[in-house]
Design a protein around this motif. Structure first.
Motif, PDB file in Angstrom:
ATOM      1  N   ASN A 194      10.271   2.435   8.612  1.00 44.76           N
ATOM      2  CA  ASN A 194       9.888   3.840   8.821  1.00 44.76           C
ATOM      3  C   ASN A 194      11.120   4.732   8.974  1.00 44.76           C
ATOM      4  N   LEU A 246       4.201  -0.910   3.097  1.00 40.71           N
ATOM      5  CA  LEU A 246       4.796  -0.654   1.790  1.00 40.71           C
ATOM      6  C   LEU A 246       6.227  -1.170   1.865  1.00 40.71           C
ATOM      7  N   ASP A 286      -2.418  -4.618   3.406  1.00 38.52           N
ATOM      8  CA  ASP A 286      -2.836  -3.234   3.177  1.00 38.52           C
ATOM      9  C   ASP A 286      -2.124  -2.232   4.074  1.00 38.52           C
ATOM     10  N   GLN A 287      -1.308  -2.735   4.999  1.00 41.04           N
ATOM     11  CA  GLN A 287      -0.752  -1.850   6.023  1.00 41.04           C
ATOM     12  C   GLN A 287       0.744  -1.580   5.863  1.00 41.04           C
ATOM     13  N   ASN A 323       0.834  -1.192   0.000  1.00 41.68           N
ATOM     14  CA  ASN A 323       0.000   0.000   0.000  1.00 41.68           C
ATOM     15  C   ASN A 323       0.876   1.252   0.000  1.00 41.68           C
ATOM     16  N   GLU A 324       0.783   2.052  -1.039  1.00 40.66           N
ATOM     17  CA  GLU A 324       1.638   3.244  -1.123  1.00 40.66           C
ATOM     18  C   GLU A 324       1.322   4.279  -0.054  1.00 40.66           C
ATOM     19  N   HIS A 325       0.193   4.131   0.630  1.00 44.41           N
ATOM     20  CA  HIS A 325      -0.170   5.049   1.713  1.00 44.41           C
ATOM     21  C   HIS A 325      -0.028   4.382   3.082  1.00 44.41           C
ATOM     22  N   ALA A 326       0.739   3.316   3.138  1.00 48.50           N
ATOM     23  CA  ALA A 326       0.872   2.544   4.373  1.00 48.50           C
ATOM     24  C   ALA A 326       1.572   3.334   5.466  1.00 48.50           C
ATOM     25  N   PHE A 327       1.220   3.000   6.703  1.00 42.35           N
ATOM     26  CA  PHE A 327       1.857   3.605   7.868  1.00 42.35           C
ATOM     27  C   PHE A 327       3.268   3.046   8.063  1.00 42.35           C
TER      28      PHE A 327
END
Length: 184
Positions: free
Chosen positions: A155, A57, A54-55, A20-24
């Motif tokens: 991160n 990237l 979904d979580q 997911n490119e918008h992942a946390f």
């Protein structure tokens, strides 16, 4: 207080990504196709992506340790040739599956196996048109403090997997849980 090593170059549109490119949670790996630990890491990353689809990237960057792995640079270039034709992840999987067979002849066979345009692939490999891109990945890894493969950042912070790849799962799970807790 220990100094935390940080990712020098954030993920960009040129990276090879899954998830997911918008992942946390964003995971970057610097890897070498001829490194046995990277082969193990590939299956650990796949499990992680399956569990947290979904979580998360995930981005893969090249870090060929040419002093010890004579075929790593060529394998990375073959992966880039495949990427140019939309088949990076297929080549990525084949290179790790066949890690002990990374000669040019073998790389050509894998390219054919995944259906690459062989005229284009052969010209790109012969001219080493992706060599510079691979070396740029290598340099960004060095600037981020990577010394060995696999080199992981979660991160933006370097994550030591020398005590086992299960720690990737643990840190990812903890990051997601802390986010859920803070979102209440």
């Amino acid at each position: 207080m220990s100094h935390q090593i940080e990712l020098f170059e954030p993920i960009n549109s040129a990276d090879h990504v899954l998830g997911n490119e918008h992942a946390f949670v964003v995971i970057v790996e610097y890897g070498d196709f001829e490194c046995p630990s990277c082969k193990q890491a590939a299956s650990a990353v796949q499990q992680l992506l399956n569990r947290f689809a979904d979580q998360v990237l995930f981005a893969y960057r090249h870090f060929p340790l040419t002093e010890v792995h004579g075929h790593a640079l060529g394998a990375a270039q073959a992966a880039e040739c495949a990427a140019a034709q939309g088949n990076f992840w297929e080549m990525h999987a084949l290179l790790f599956e066949n890690q002990t067979h990374l000669t040019r002849k073998s790389l050509d066979r894998y390219a054919k196996q995944i259906g690459l345009d062989m005229i284009r692939y052969t010209a790109e490999m012969d001219d080493e048109i992706y060599r510079q891109r691979v070396l740029e990945h290598l340099e960004s890894g060095r600037r981020s403090g990577v010394r060995a493969t696999p080199g992981f950042f979660i991160n933006g912070k370097m994550h030591d997997v020398s005590f086992g790849l299960h720690s990737l799962l643990d840190v990812t799970k903890a990051a997601l849980e802390s986010r859920q807790a803070s979102n209440g």
